[in-house]
Scaffold this active site. Structure first.
Site, PDB file in Angstrom:
ATOM      1  CD  GLU A 173      51.906  28.998 141.942  1.00  0.00           C
ATOM      2  OE1 GLU A 173      51.600  30.163 141.743  1.00  0.00           O
ATOM      3  OE2 GLU A 173      51.241  28.046 141.500  1.00  0.00           O
ATOM      4  CG  ASN A 219      50.395  16.511 134.535  1.00  0.00           C
ATOM      5  OD1 ASN A 219      50.999  15.646 135.148  1.00  0.00           O
ATOM      6  ND2 ASN A 219      49.858  17.561 135.138  1.00  0.00           N
ATOM      7  NE  ARG A 258      42.950  34.338 132.910  1.00  0.00           N
ATOM      8  CZ  ARG A 258      43.883  34.110 133.823  1.00  0.00           C
ATOM      9  NH1 ARG A 258      45.102  34.587 133.671  1.00  0.00           N
ATOM     10  NH2 ARG A 258      43.613  33.403 134.888  1.00  0.00           N
ATOM     11  N   GLY A 314      49.935  22.607 135.127  1.00  0.00           N
ATOM     12  CA  GLY A 314      49.213  21.360 134.823  1.00  0.00           C
ATOM     13  C   GLY A 314      49.500  20.816 133.433  1.00  0.00           C
TER      14      GLY A 314
HETATM   15  P1  AMP Z   1      46.838  24.107 136.557  1.00  0.00           P
HETATM   16  O1  AMP Z   1      46.115  25.410 136.405  1.00  0.00           O
HETATM   17  O2  AMP Z   1      48.315  24.266 136.652  1.00  0.00           O
HETATM   18  O3  AMP Z   1      46.258  23.216 137.626  1.00  0.00           O
HETATM   19  O4  AMP Z   1      46.606  23.303 135.176  1.00  0.00           O
HETATM   20  C1  AMP Z   1      45.337  22.930 134.728  1.00  0.00           C
HETATM   21  C2  AMP Z   1      45.431  22.511 133.285  1.00  0.00           C
HETATM   22  O5  AMP Z   1      46.341  21.409 133.151  1.00  0.00           O
HETATM   23  C3  AMP Z   1      44.098  22.045 132.697  1.00  0.00           C
HETATM   24  O6  AMP Z   1      43.930  22.590 131.407  1.00  0.00           O
HETATM   25  C4  AMP Z   1      44.286  20.551 132.585  1.00  0.00           C
HETATM   26  O7  AMP Z   1      43.520  19.988 131.589  1.00  0.00           O
HETATM   27  C5  AMP Z   1      45.763  20.473 132.251  1.00  0.00           C
HETATM   28  N1  AMP Z   1      46.277  19.119 132.391  1.00  0.00           N
HETATM   29  C6  AMP Z   1      46.472  18.394 133.501  1.00  0.00           C
HETATM   30  N2  AMP Z   1      46.904  17.157 133.170  1.00  0.00           N
HETATM   31  C7  AMP Z   1      46.988  17.107 131.819  1.00  0.00           C
HETATM   32  C8  AMP Z   1      47.360  16.111 130.857  1.00  0.00           C
HETATM   33  N3  AMP Z   1      47.768  14.898 131.228  1.00  0.00           N
HETATM   34  N4  AMP Z   1      47.312  16.429 129.543  1.00  0.00           N
HETATM   35  C9  AMP Z   1      46.911  17.652 129.144  1.00  0.00           C
HETATM   36  N5  AMP Z   1      46.548  18.621 129.987  1.00  0.00           N
HETATM   37  C10 AMP Z   1      46.579  18.369 131.315  1.00  0.00           C
END
Ligand code: AMP
Length: 414
Positions: A395, A345, A250, A341
């Site tokens: 959540e 992370n 988005r 995410g």
């Molecule tokens: P969510 O929607 O909260 O599950 O987050 C998903 C996003 O978190 C995606 O863009 C993933 O690539 C990112 N993500 C998860 N782990 C990492 C990481 N170690 N480094 C960068 N992005 C991450």
């Protein structure tokens, strides 16, 4: 009580069963009994199931709709070989908590689902045509299986923002458009921002009134919230989840005239431009490579691709603009809290977003920042007057707790 938490999407169903009640909430002793998800509902669905802390099992099954997916999940829950502690049959499910994306101006807190509440959720379909219908399907599927003896609760993504002041939720368009069509900022990810704000307060042993923070939910969808005295006073997502920060696919903020311009130049309908801004923009649109921040960070490290670098720079720049704006609107804040995410992370993205906020009193402890991956804690240096934290969001836990509170008659706490 064992609460089945449901998050029903257009072609997916995520679920968890969480044992919780008022005592467990007080003692932070809720227990996650199982979790899983069904994806690609409508064809050969992919099912992932996990009992307690056990191994994840993946399988495929032809599941035509959300009702069939829920039936499949409940059959597994009740089967002897699922090995879920304290669940032997579906009679061991005592309540259902549903994530509902849009509660409009009707719902300012979680609600026990009655026919009237269901009608209210239907009335909000205009505001969230992609989400509320799926949420309703989840509620109806659960009602069909459990009947009226198992109470259901709706937990709204928008409810946290019901206290936004009118100067924050109104757009500067003719006022009658708000009156006629309820066009205004609603905000989303409210359950996540609320969870994180609550957890921050526990972590720092503060009262709600002492909670002055900027929360950044950076995941596939991204949003920021300015929380003063425990209540949001502004948030980046708007009438729909398209506004605000740059996200996976988005665009976030853009000049509204661009919609017409793209439509004219590319020969698209405004509906098609809307889809383009929602599904082909953001990190994916700029990089031309991926919406996944992990992939982009790896690519940047290995090849220093120009458009990947640009995508990450624009993502962080936008986040920094919102932090700056919220610091101004809040007359300063005590902390910035990262979740989602990416927020939980990616130390590299946190570093980029926090860099240069020394003027506001933020000094990152880079060692701590690198160490805190997927776990909670402070990442700012001792003496930092604007602190920074990582708090993994949960959540589902908040939905389960709200469900228990509504059913057991405890007033809404936060
Ligand atoms: P969510 O929607 O909260 O599950 O987050 C998903 C996003 O978190 C995606 O863009 C993933 O690539 C990112 N993500 C998860 N782990 C990492 C990481 N170690 N480094 C960068 N992005 C991450």
């Amino acid at each position: 009580m064992n609460v089945l938490v449901l998050n029903a999407g257009s072609s997916s169903l995520k679920f968890q069963v969480i044992a919780t009640d008022l005592d467990r909430i007080k003692q932070n002793a809720d227990e996650r009994l199982c979790r899983g998800q069904v994806e690609r509902i409508g064809g050969q669905a992919i099912v992932t199931l996990q009992s307690g802390q056990g191994e994840r099992q993946k399988s495929a099954a032809p599941l035509r709709d959300i009702g069939a997916a829920l039936g499949y999940v409940l059959q597994w829950l009740a089967s002897a070989n699922s090995g879920i502690p304290n669940i032997n049959s579906i009679d061991d499910i005592h309540a259902v908590g549903n994530r509902v994306v849009h509660g409009g101006e009707l719902f300012s807190e979680s609600a026990l689902i009655t026919d009237q509440v269901l009608k209210g959720i239907e009335d909000c379909i205009d505001l969230a045509p992609l989400h509320n219908p799926s949420n309703i399907k989840g509620i109806l599927a659960a009602r069909k299986v459990f009947g009226s003896k198992v109470p259901q609760v709706a937990v709204f993504d928008t409810a946290f923002y019901s206290s936004l002041p009118d100067h924050a939720y109104l757009y500067a368009i003719p006022y009658h458009l708000y009156q006629r069509h309820r066009i205004r900022r609603y905000g989303f990810h409210g359950t996540s921002h609320r969870y994180v704000a609550h957890h921050y307060r526990i972590l720092r042993q503060l009262t709600r009134e002492q909670t002055n923070i900027i929360t950044l939910h950076l995941g596939n969808g991204c949003s920021a919230a300015a929380i003063r005295a425990g209540k949001p006073i502004d948030t980046s997502m708007g009438m729909t989840p398209l506004e605000g920060l740059v996200m996976g696919t988005r665009s976030g903020d853009l000049d509204p005239s661009i919609v017409n311009l793209i439509a004219t130049k590319e020969g698209l309908s405004t509906q098609e431009v809307d889809t383009l801004l929602n599904t082909q923009s953001g990190l994916l649109g700029i990089s031309g490579l991926s919406n996944d921040m992990r992939v982009l960070c790896d690519e940047l490290r290995q090849h220093d691709d120009r458009r990947v670098r640009l995508a990450i720079e624009i993502f962080c720049w936008r986040a920094r603009k919102y932090i700056g704006a919220y610091l101004a609107c809040m007359n300063g804040a005590d902390a910035i809290v990262f979740t989602g995410g990416i927020g939980e992370n990616s130390a590299a993205i946190r570093t980029r977003i926090c860099a240069g906020f020394e003027w506001a009193g933020l000094q990152l402890d880079e060692q701590q920042n690198q160490k805190l991956i997927g776990t909670q804690g402070e990442i700012s240096a001792a003496g930092s007057s604007l602190r920074a934290y990582v708090i993994p969001t949960d959540e589902e836990l908040l939905i389960a707790r709200d469900t228990a509170r509504v059913i057991l008659g405890e007033p809404h706490p936060s």
